[in-house]
Design an enzyme around this catalytic site. Structure first.
Site, PDB file in Angstrom:
ATOM      1  N   CYS A 142      -9.316  44.056  35.967  1.00 58.91           N
ATOM      2  CA  CYS A 142      -9.879  44.750  37.205  1.00 58.91           C
ATOM      3  C   CYS A 142     -11.402  45.520  36.902  1.00 58.91           C
ATOM      4  O   CYS A 142     -12.124  44.844  36.519  1.00 58.91           O
ATOM      5  CB  CYS A 142      -8.987  45.659  37.931  1.00 58.91           C
ATOM      6  SG  CYS A 142      -9.504  45.813  39.704  1.00 58.91           S
ATOM      7  N   HIS A 235      -4.967  41.860  39.797  1.00 58.54           N
ATOM      8  CA  HIS A 235      -3.931  42.621  39.201  1.00 58.54           C
ATOM      9  C   HIS A 235      -2.573  41.824  39.032  1.00 58.54           C
ATOM     10  O   HIS A 235      -1.397  42.030  39.961  1.00 58.54           O
ATOM     11  CB  HIS A 235      -3.548  43.776  39.856  1.00 58.54           C
ATOM     12  CG  HIS A 235      -4.751  45.123  39.664  1.00 58.54           C
ATOM     13  ND1 HIS A 235      -4.653  45.789  38.530  1.00 58.54           N
ATOM     14  CD2 HIS A 235      -5.688  45.343  40.583  1.00 58.54           C
ATOM     15  CE1 HIS A 235      -5.755  46.757  38.376  1.00 58.54           C
ATOM     16  NE2 HIS A 235      -6.273  46.551  39.745  1.00 58.54           N
ATOM     17  N   GLU A 237      -0.553  42.097  37.021  1.00 59.25           N
ATOM     18  CA  GLU A 237       0.495  42.847  36.307  1.00 59.25           C
ATOM     19  C   GLU A 237       1.244  43.507  37.370  1.00 59.25           C
ATOM     20  O   GLU A 237       2.068  44.171  36.997  1.00 59.25           O
ATOM     21  CB  GLU A 237      -0.076  43.531  35.303  1.00 59.25           C
ATOM     22  CG  GLU A 237      -0.654  44.779  35.647  1.00 59.25           C
ATOM     23  CD  GLU A 237      -1.993  44.670  36.138  1.00 59.25           C
ATOM     24  OE1 GLU A 237      -2.976  45.667  36.532  1.00 59.25           O
ATOM     25  OE2 GLU A 237      -2.338  43.322  36.362  1.00 59.25           O
TER      26      GLU A 237
END
Length: 302
Positions: A142, A235, A237
């Site tokens: 990001c 993102h 994750e």
């Protein structure tokens, strides 16, 4: 194989409950193999949540991983205790004479600021310059991706007309590239940002390749041609509930915020969101650790 973490790190017990194979440093020193050394530059405000998200992924691979967390010296986080930082984090000054097989630079909620206005930008530049010779491969997430694109390749970010917020489909441009091994041709991933990067500028750069992009939100996975840097604009994750937490936080503050796109079932915030991207998250991290770190890093750094 296990992930090696400090013995008292709070995330350790949660990882064990989730059956993630973790090993404390005392036991790891008795192993007669060399673990991969991964440096995590954690710029997120809620550091413990980010630790848990990343450790889940680093711990689900067939290699032993030794993780070092780094925090900035030029900016003091307001959302984590100093005791936590003192116990589990190092500063750049403490690691700059070391070598790491991989590095992860997280996002940060500062993407609307000019890079030069960020308090720790000079420190961040020093870390990125150091990584050229001291890290085999780096993954930037990001804001971290935008910072790497700007610092290394001169690709500017720009303000979006509205927040990119939700789950979007992405197309893999070349499934034969090792980083995309096992990926579906079309896969979902979360985004939460106010700025973007130009796909045209990236395509025109001789050192960069767009490996995955979205027709709605632009480039997603950008790979440097020397495989030193991987930039992820979203993102993967994130947990299932992370965007919900962001949405609920902004609603509670009275801010104007749209419901995350393609996130809540039936676009109803009272429904619990589902994680539609987990398998590709694990593939991404596994492929990175195997093909870009383990297969490339020297056994003994010179």
């Amino acid at each position: 194989m296990p992930i090696t973490i400090p013995k008292q790190l709070p995330a350790g017990e949660l990882l064990k409950q989730e059956k993630i194979f973790v090993m404390d440093e005392e036991r790891a020193t008795t192993q007669d193999i060399r673990p991969l050394r991964i440096l995590v530059v954690n710029l997120m405000p809620q550091k413990e949540k980010t630790e848990l998200q990343l450790l889940r992924l680093l711990g689900n691979t067939p290699v032993q991983v030794d993780v070092t967390f780094l925090h900035t010296e030029t900016y003091v986080s307001k959302n984590v205790s100093q005791n936590h930082l003192d116990s589990f984090y190092k500063t750049f000054r403490e690691v700059k004479n070391e070598k790491f097989d991989g590095m992860i630079v997280t996002g940060a909620p500062i993407e609307q600021m000019e890079f030069e206005d960020v308090e720790y930008w000079e420190e961040m530049q020093a870390i990125l310059d150091w990584a050229i010779t001291n890290v085999t491969s780096s993954m930037h997430i990001c804001w971290g991706a935008q910072a790497a694109l700007y610092h290394y390749y001169g690709v500017e970010k720009y303000q979006l007309p509205s927040k990119c917020f939700g789950i979007f489909d992405h197309i893999v441009t070349d499934p034969t590239v090792n980083l995309a091994r096992g990926f579906n041709d079309l896969f979902p991933a979360p985004h939460s940002r106010h700025t973007g990067v130009s796909g045209d500028a990236i395509e025109l750069h001789p050192d960069l390749t767009i490996l995955a992009h979205s027709n709605d939100v632009g480039p997603f996975i950008v790979l440097s041609n020397d495989a030193k840097n991987i930039m992820i604009t979203g993102h993967l994750e994130y947990d299932a509930g992370t965007l919900k937490e962001e949405y609920d936080r902004d609603v509670a503050k009275g801010l104007e915020i749209d419901i995350p796109v393609n996130y809540f079932p039936n676009d109803d915030p009272s429904n619990d969101p589902l994680n539609k991207w987990r398998s590709h998250t694990h593939l991404l991290f596994s492929n990175w650790l195997n093909y870009y770190v383990y297969q490339q890093t020297p056994f003994e750094w010179k």
